[in-house]
Design an enzyme around this catalytic site. Sequence first.
Site, PDB file in Angstrom:
ATOM      1  N   CYS A   1      41.160  -9.574  78.199  1.00 51.32           N
ATOM      2  CA  CYS A   1      40.683  -8.550  77.379  1.00 51.32           C
ATOM      3  C   CYS A   1      40.827  -8.773  75.883  1.00 51.32           C
ATOM      4  CB  CYS A   1      41.317  -7.194  77.831  1.00 51.32           C
ATOM      5  SG  CYS A   1      40.599  -5.760  77.198  1.00 51.32           S
ATOM      6  N   ILE A   2      41.535  -8.046  75.219  1.00 53.60           N
ATOM      7  CA  ILE A   2      41.538  -8.112  73.721  1.00 53.60           C
ATOM      8  C   ILE A   2      42.606  -9.505  73.409  1.00 53.60           C
ATOM      9  CG2 ILE A   2      43.621  -6.826  73.521  1.00 53.60           C
ATOM     10  CD1 ILE A   2      43.035  -6.174  70.764  1.00 53.60           C
TER      11      ILE A   2
END
Length: 594
Positions: free
Chosen positions: A328-329
Amino acid sequence: MKRQTETGDNEDPGARLALQWQRITLAANRLGAGILRRQIKGDHFLFPDPQQIAQAYWRWGLALVQDPARLLATQQRWTEEALEAWQQLMTPPGEAEAPKTADRRFQHPEWRNNAALDFMHRGYLVAAKQLLNAVDEVEGLDPHTRQMVRFYTRQYADALSPSNFAATNPAVVERALETGGESLLRGLANLLEDLAEGDGQLRLRHVDPEAFEIGRDLATTPGRVVHENRLMQLIQYSPTTETVHQRPLLIVPPWINKFYILDLNEKKSFIRWAVAQGHTVFIISWINPGPELADIRFDDYLTEGPLAAMDVIRELTGEEQLNTLGYCIGGTLLACTLAWLAAAGEQDRVSSATFFTTLLDFSDVGELSVFIDEEQIQLLEAQMARKGHLQGAHLGQAFNLLQANDLIWSYVINNYLMGRDPLPFDLLYWNGDNTCMPARMQSWYLRHLYLENRLREPDALSLAGQPLDLGRIKVPAYFLSTAGDHIAPWRGTYHGARLLGGRVRFVLGGSGHVAGVINPEHSGKYGYRHYGRLPADPERWLQSAREYAGSWWPDWRHWVAGHAGEQVPARTPPEGIEPAPGRYVRVRAPKGAS
């Protein structure tokens, strides 16, 4: 406050009712005190902002009245579909089978067997459909306003479902009759307690916060914390094989959640599985920041996160190269790290990069875009300026709205209408274990990546003194996305994968942002798709991709092994600072909504 468990049938009904009234009184007192505290502090921050939503509907209303012919056509179609539903209801039994819906809200037999409930739920489905059609068919709206209005119209329609009301939900009525009304009292007590927990704002519980303990039930893979700084602890896991791959594996998880999503339990743990495949696994455990870290920059997450971890891993293992993985991030930060290394002439430190559900091109972020515009970012920045950080609960509320029927209304029914406590579920415990984001870093991230989408532009952004160009990243990359991802939509991640300058293996798994990733090889779930080329149009890739049964984990194992080097004696972590999972992951976000 720990909730009382349901009492046994053999106990005195009067005593049970007295206990429920006691809970209601205590919770009401706590709620009143919490609301008073918020009023005194002036702490009434709401996100999403009702004013921004109202303005979007005002713009939609103007566009609607400017096209009266379309409005009349919509009303006529709505009437026709309502009459059709009425005719189906009036058809005598045996002449036509009552239609069954795949909607999980209406699976109780009484939604079809009871004529009034049958007509009610079918009429509701028609009305909800027409409401959304009314939004879609209005011309003259800018795309962001249209998406906002459609999103919140769906929230409105979901909220009005007859399944969400005690008198019209047959399962709720049955339970109330079975318990002599005690379930309704218990539900009221649950509601008041959750409102009190949020100091007047609802803190809907998906799981008992005391159902699990980190290090005992979750994040139990053995290892040691071998390094720490103000932003992270670095964990090295103990080997379970006599030999390991030469090149270690560094995992960069998101800091928007805690790393143990990759180490939920022995059967679901990707970390434990990767160790068993002969990898020397390191993972970053991010700090849960408070106001003291308000001025931390995205640059600091780069230098004190992956870059610092790489230095420690080289010192501990003696290896000049390693494999990397970002989720994800965390994958976005990993891509920034690789671009930074490329600009600094140090890209050969990395042998391969794996990205789990990672956005690099933010032109398609799905329904998350309804929360991203200049006005809403300014609102968040003002709140962060006061607090020094963004409370994870705000982001959690936004994410829950993306799947409102599953993550909001099903729990409203279970907790408040049925008077039950939610079942222990490790994934939802993790989902509710919120983290905070430092104000300066979060503002930079929202503006430069989500709002302006500048990471995709060569040299448009610089971090720690180096310009970032994703095209300069030449290391082999494995990109995993999931078909049902509502946080990082796969078509958006696909466009980002094409920005890298090296060879990319793009794999599309089943399910969503979490379940599609945490899909152990023996689960037999979902399947995945792969195609060797990356044409510009993701739909062409999808049409060409071959479908495979089962988990993608074995596919990744085979791929990463080609970049992991020879076998060497297993590496035992040094004594380090403390046992895994360490202190940082145990830090809880402040209670309350802000």
